[in-house]
Design a protein around this motif. Structure first.
Motif, PDB file in Angstrom:
ATOM      1  N   LEU A  51     -14.081  -3.460 -55.589  1.00  0.00           N
ATOM      2  CA  LEU A  51     -14.355  -2.556 -54.467  1.00  0.00           C
ATOM      3  C   LEU A  51     -13.134  -2.400 -53.568  1.00  0.00           C
ATOM      4  O   LEU A  51     -12.548  -3.380 -53.113  1.00  0.00           O
ATOM      5  CB  LEU A  51     -15.520  -3.079 -53.632  1.00  0.00           C
ATOM      6  N   ARG A  52     -12.795  -1.127 -53.292  1.00  0.00           N
ATOM      7  CA  ARG A  52     -11.738  -0.818 -52.331  1.00  0.00           C
ATOM      8  C   ARG A  52     -12.321  -0.273 -51.035  1.00  0.00           C
ATOM      9  O   ARG A  52     -11.695  -0.396 -49.970  1.00  0.00           O
ATOM     10  CB  ARG A  52     -10.780   0.196 -52.938  1.00  0.00           C
ATOM     11  N   GLY A  53     -13.483   0.358 -51.115  1.00  0.00           N
ATOM     12  CA  GLY A  53     -14.136   0.888 -49.921  1.00  0.00           C
ATOM     13  C   GLY A  53     -15.622   0.598 -49.977  1.00  0.00           C
ATOM     14  O   GLY A  53     -16.275   0.857 -50.989  1.00  0.00           O
ATOM     15  N   LEU A  54     -16.184   0.048 -48.894  1.00  0.00           N
ATOM     16  CA  LEU A  54     -17.612  -0.277 -48.824  1.00  0.00           C
ATOM     17  C   LEU A  54     -18.141   0.149 -47.461  1.00  0.00           C
ATOM     18  O   LEU A  54     -17.651  -0.296 -46.422  1.00  0.00           O
ATOM     19  CB  LEU A  54     -17.834  -1.773 -49.021  1.00  0.00           C
ATOM     20  N   ASN A  55     -19.133   1.043 -47.464  1.00  0.00           N
ATOM     21  CA  ASN A  55     -19.733   1.531 -46.221  1.00  0.00           C
ATOM     22  C   ASN A  55     -21.241   1.389 -46.329  1.00  0.00           C
ATOM     23  O   ASN A  55     -21.883   2.076 -47.122  1.00  0.00           O
ATOM     24  CB  ASN A  55     -19.355   2.996 -45.985  1.00  0.00           C
ATOM     25  N   ILE A  56     -21.815   0.480 -45.548  1.00  0.00           N
ATOM     26  CA  ILE A  56     -23.266   0.313 -45.504  1.00  0.00           C
ATOM     27  C   ILE A  56     -23.759   0.426 -44.058  1.00  0.00           C
ATOM     28  O   ILE A  56     -24.786  -0.133 -43.689  1.00  0.00           O
ATOM     29  CB  ILE A  56     -23.722  -1.016 -46.156  1.00  0.00           C
ATOM     30  N   ALA A  57     -23.027   1.181 -43.244  1.00  0.00           N
ATOM     31  CA  ALA A  57     -23.339   1.323 -41.819  1.00  0.00           C
ATOM     32  C   ALA A  57     -24.620   2.132 -41.606  1.00  0.00           C
ATOM     33  O   ALA A  57     -25.089   2.852 -42.485  1.00  0.00           O
ATOM     34  CB  ALA A  57     -22.175   2.004 -41.101  1.00  0.00           C
ATOM     35  N   ARG A  58     -25.184   1.979 -40.416  1.00  0.00           N
ATOM     36  CA  ARG A  58     -26.336   2.771 -39.955  1.00  0.00           C
ATOM     37  C   ARG A  58     -27.525   2.672 -40.914  1.00  0.00           C
ATOM     38  O   ARG A  58     -28.070   3.666 -41.368  1.00  0.00           O
ATOM     39  CB  ARG A  58     -25.926   4.233 -39.730  1.00  0.00           C
ATOM     40  N   ASN A  59     -27.898   1.437 -41.227  1.00  0.00           N
ATOM     41  CA  ASN A  59     -29.129   1.143 -41.938  1.00  0.00           C
ATOM     42  C   ASN A  59     -29.938   0.169 -41.093  1.00  0.00           C
ATOM     43  O   ASN A  59     -29.679   0.018 -39.899  1.00  0.00           O
ATOM     44  CB  ASN A  59     -28.818   0.568 -43.326  1.00  0.00           C
ATOM     45  N   ARG A  60     -30.903  -0.512 -41.689  1.00  0.00           N
ATOM     46  CA  ARG A  60     -31.730  -1.468 -40.954  1.00  0.00           C
ATOM     47  C   ARG A  60     -31.542  -2.894 -41.457  1.00  0.00           C
ATOM     48  O   ARG A  60     -32.423  -3.725 -41.337  1.00  0.00           O
ATOM     49  CB  ARG A  60     -33.204  -1.062 -41.063  1.00  0.00           C
ATOM     50  N   PHE A  61     -30.384  -3.158 -42.029  1.00  0.00           N
ATOM     51  CA  PHE A  61     -30.108  -4.504 -42.502  1.00  0.00           C
ATOM     52  C   PHE A  61     -30.078  -5.473 -41.331  1.00  0.00           C
ATOM     53  O   PHE A  61     -29.711  -5.111 -40.206  1.00  0.00           O
ATOM     54  CB  PHE A  61     -28.766  -4.547 -43.236  1.00  0.00           C
ATOM     55  N   GLU A  62     -30.443  -6.715 -41.605  1.00  0.00           N
ATOM     56  CA  GLU A  62     -30.395  -7.753 -40.590  1.00  0.00           C
ATOM     57  C   GLU A  62     -29.957  -9.054 -41.246  1.00  0.00           C
ATOM     58  O   GLU A  62     -29.753  -9.123 -42.454  1.00  0.00           O
ATOM     59  CB  GLU A  62     -31.771  -7.924 -39.934  1.00  0.00           C
ATOM     60  N   SER A  70     -21.196  -1.306 -39.352  1.00  0.00           N
ATOM     61  CA  SER A  70     -21.568  -1.016 -37.970  1.00  0.00           C
ATOM     62  C   SER A  70     -23.006  -0.530 -37.840  1.00  0.00           C
ATOM     63  O   SER A  70     -23.638  -0.120 -38.808  1.00  0.00           O
ATOM     64  CB  SER A  70     -20.616   0.037 -37.392  1.00  0.00           C
ATOM     65  N   PHE A  71     -23.510  -0.604 -36.602  1.00  0.00           N
ATOM     66  CA  PHE A  71     -24.819  -0.064 -36.213  1.00  0.00           C
ATOM     67  C   PHE A  71     -25.954  -0.624 -37.078  1.00  0.00           C
ATOM     68  O   PHE A  71     -26.721   0.107 -37.685  1.00  0.00           O
ATOM     69  CB  PHE A  71     -24.817   1.467 -36.264  1.00  0.00           C
ATOM     70  N   LYS A  72     -26.053  -1.932 -37.113  1.00  0.00           N
ATOM     71  CA  LYS A  72     -27.169  -2.594 -37.793  1.00  0.00           C
ATOM     72  C   LYS A  72     -27.653  -3.710 -36.880  1.00  0.00           C
ATOM     73  O   LYS A  72     -27.406  -3.695 -35.681  1.00  0.00           O
ATOM     74  CB  LYS A  72     -26.722  -3.118 -39.167  1.00  0.00           C
ATOM     75  N   ASN A  73     -28.327  -4.685 -37.442  1.00  0.00           N
ATOM     76  CA  ASN A  73     -28.856  -5.793 -36.646  1.00  0.00           C
ATOM     77  C   ASN A  73     -28.351  -7.111 -37.215  1.00  0.00           C
ATOM     78  O   ASN A  73     -29.091  -8.094 -37.300  1.00  0.00           O
ATOM     79  CB  ASN A  73     -30.392  -5.750 -36.650  1.00  0.00           C
ATOM     80  N   LEU A  74     -27.080  -7.130 -37.602  1.00  0.00           N
ATOM     81  CA  LEU A  74     -26.496  -8.338 -38.178  1.00  0.00           C
ATOM     82  C   LEU A  74     -26.228  -9.365 -37.082  1.00  0.00           C
ATOM     83  O   LEU A  74     -25.904  -9.012 -35.946  1.00  0.00           O
ATOM     84  CB  LEU A  74     -25.200  -7.994 -38.911  1.00  0.00           C
ATOM     85  N   SER A  75     -26.357 -10.631 -37.432  1.00  0.00           N
ATOM     86  CA  SER A  75     -26.177 -11.704 -36.458  1.00  0.00           C
ATOM     87  C   SER A  75     -25.330 -12.808 -37.067  1.00  0.00           C
ATOM     88  O   SER A  75     -24.869 -12.720 -38.205  1.00  0.00           O
ATOM     89  CB  SER A  75     -27.542 -12.249 -36.023  1.00  0.00           C
ATOM     90  N   GLY A  76     -25.137 -13.880 -36.300  1.00  0.00           N
ATOM     91  CA  GLY A  76     -24.335 -15.007 -36.769  1.00  0.00           C
ATOM     92  C   GLY A  76     -22.853 -14.772 -36.570  1.00  0.00           C
ATOM     93  O   GLY A  76     -22.427 -13.862 -35.861  1.00  0.00           O
ATOM     94  N   GLN A  77     -22.056 -15.606 -37.218  1.00  0.00           N
ATOM     95  CA  GLN A  77     -20.615 -15.540 -37.054  1.00  0.00           C
ATOM     96  C   GLN A  77     -19.975 -14.561 -38.037  1.00  0.00           C
ATOM     97  O   GLN A  77     -20.547 -14.241 -39.078  1.00  0.00           O
ATOM     98  CB  GLN A  77     -20.004 -16.928 -37.261  1.00  0.00           C
ATOM     99  N   ILE A  78     -18.779 -14.111 -37.673  1.00  0.00           N
ATOM    100  CA  ILE A  78     -17.975 -13.299 -38.585  1.00  0.00           C
ATOM    101  C   ILE A  78     -17.402 -14.238 -39.643  1.00  0.00           C
ATOM    102  O   ILE A  78     -16.744 -15.225 -39.310  1.00  0.00           O
ATOM    103  CB  ILE A  78     -16.832 -12.592 -37.838  1.00  0.00           C
ATOM    104  N   SER A 108     -33.296  -1.786 -45.710  1.00  0.00           N
ATOM    105  CA  SER A 108     -33.654  -2.924 -44.858  1.00  0.00           C
ATOM    106  C   SER A 108     -33.484  -4.232 -45.614  1.00  0.00           C
ATOM    107  O   SER A 108     -33.039  -4.258 -46.761  1.00  0.00           O
ATOM    108  CB  SER A 108     -35.100  -2.763 -44.369  1.00  0.00           C
ATOM    109  N   GLY A 109     -33.869  -5.331 -44.954  1.00  0.00           N
ATOM    110  CA  GLY A 109     -33.700  -6.649 -45.544  1.00  0.00           C
ATOM    111  C   GLY A 109     -32.315  -7.195 -45.260  1.00  0.00           C
ATOM    112  O   GLY A 109     -31.622  -6.742 -44.339  1.00  0.00           O
ATOM    113  N   THR A 110     -31.903  -8.179 -46.010  1.00  0.00           N
ATOM    114  CA  THR A 110     -30.579  -8.770 -45.846  1.00  0.00           C
ATOM    115  C   THR A 110     -29.607  -8.176 -46.853  1.00  0.00           C
ATOM    116  O   THR A 110     -29.998  -7.637 -47.890  1.00  0.00           O
ATOM    117  CB  THR A 110     -30.638 -10.296 -46.040  1.00  0.00           C
TER     118      THR A 110
END
Length: 425
Positions: free
Chosen positions: A215-226, A245-253, A202-204
């Motif tokens: 880093l060539r591959g980074l996967n932090i999907a399906r957590n509670r980050f926001e 994917s599948f988190k609560n991220l907001s704002g612009q890309i 969780s957290g940011t």
């Protein structure tokens, strides 16, 4: 004498057993699939104990701790059960310790302060629980650390991010780890792949992750980050695959993502992202499934709007969808009836897709969902080489996207066995 005794023990079975003074390759008893007890009485000079990719069962091999010169201990891809004995901490020369794809359980013992020569530690896909031992941080030569696919809880030890030789892979995925991702993650500036997906972190997302320049591959999907996607992601110049994917991220890309020249796979789906979608770089090749579930995104180029199913942006760069549904009051009665029906259908389909997604996700942990072969062909684009993830000695792995227009898509790995190779069976 001990070597001759082991050969006599197994000579009645149709096995190919080759002996080398410093290396043992042992095969299972044809009747009970148990390692013979004599495995604890081999040469004291033994350096390599590898029984991987067999059908062995039972507890951890007896007497392995006697081989003080052991550098490789490989039990992967069997059916071993029980726990890791504390006596393994006596193998101070151990460099490779592989237990993945077994049924080991219990807590991981805190023995790694003695195993300072380890360069590869893989305990993935077992039933280990409890906290991750901090003493793993004492293994300063670790290049690969994989403890994914267990039932581990607690925080990620900060000591992991002080491992100077951790250059290949750090995988903590598919556990129950919680708390924040430490700011110290930025110290892994030589790491190639990191997967911390499917936990309860969780957290940011820490800005320092942008310092992981290799880093060539980074996967932090399906957590509670926001919160926001850090602009520092634009500094990950070697990145080829990114899954948020599948988190609560907001704002612009972050606009910097379109400048990552090696980025080929991007998944930002099912967040709360807003405003205009970039159009260059990876955004030229991704499809709707990479951005789905972000209701406030928009596009300002017609081709982009069509391909990614985005509404046009208003003058301030936000979605103008709400303005387009305004209708004259005179025709409101008829139009509202139609709109009510459409909303009811959409909600029904949404509920159905959510149920399907839950059952689909659960199927990986229990009963498998049956998928028609035609759907697999479609998911991999007829096993197109562009979807090829990797190849082994007797199989290939393809990336596929399961799902359609009215259900949430799921990215899966599809393993294809080469039946011409005997290992496939």
């Amino acid at each position: 004498m001990r070597q001759r005794r082991l050969m006599e023990l197994l000579k009645d079975y149709d096995f190919d057993l080759q002996y080398h003074p410093d290396k043992a390759n042992i095969v299972a008893d044809a009747l009970n699939r148990q390692l013979p007890t004599s495995t604890g009485n081999l040469s004291a000079h033994l350096q390599d104990f590898s029984v991987d990719n067999n059908l062995f069962s039972g507890s951890f091999p007896h007497g392995v701790h006697n081989y003080r010169n052991l550098t490789i201990l490989d039990l992967q891809q069997n059916s071993f059960t029980g726990s890791i004995p504390n006596s393994i901490g006596l193998l101070r020369k151990l460099q490779k310790f592989s237990l993945q794809e077994n049924s080991f359980a219990g807590e991981i013992p805190d023995i790694f302060s003695n195993l300072t020569q380890l360069y590869r530690l893989n305990l993935s896909d077992n039933q280990f629980y409890g906290r991750i031992p901090q003493s793993i941080g004492d293994c300063q030569h670790l290049g690969l650390l994989d403890i994914s696919g267990n039932k581990l809880t607690g925080y990620i030890p900060k000591e992991f991010f002080n491992l100077p030789d951790l250059t290949f892979n750090l995988s903590l995925a598919r556990n129950f780890l919680n708390g924040p991702l430490p700011m110290e993650v930025g110290q892994l500036n030589m790491l190639g792949f990191m997967d911390i997906s499917e936990n309860e972190l969780s957290g940011t997302i820490p800005v320092s992750i942008g310092d992981c320049s290799s880093l060539r591959g980074l996967n932090i999907a399906r957590n509670r980050f926001e919160g926001l996607i850090p602009e520092s992601f634009g500094r990950l110049g070697s990145l080829e695959s990114l899954d948020l994917s599948f988190k609560n991220l907001s704002g612009q890309i972050p606009i910097g993502l379109e400048k990552l020249g090696f980025l080929q796979n991007l998944n930002l789906s099912f967040n709360n992202l807003q405003a205009k979608v970039p159009v260059e770089g990876v955004f030229r090749i991704i499809g709707w499934e990479s951005l789905q579930g972000n209701k406030e995104l928009c596009g300002d180029i017609k081709d982009t709007q069509k391909k990614l199913r985005l509404p046009a942006c208003s003058k301030n760069g936000s979605s103008s969808l709400k303005l387009k549904i305004a209708v004259p009051i005179a025709s409101s009665v008829a139009l509202l009836c139609v709109l009510f029906c459409l909303i009811s259908i959409a909600n029904s389909r949404k509920r159905k897709s959510n149920i399907e997604r839950s059952s689909w996700h659960a199927s990986f942990k229990g009963r498998r969902r049956k998928i028609p072969y035609q759907d697999i062909l479609s998911a991999t684009n007829n096993f197109d080489s562009r979807n090829l993830i990797g190849e082994g000695g007797f199989s290939s792995v393809y990336k596929g996207i399961i799902g359609g227009e009215y259900e949430i898509t799921t990215t899966v790995a599809i393993k294809v066995f080469d039946l011409k190779k005997k290992q496939s069976f």
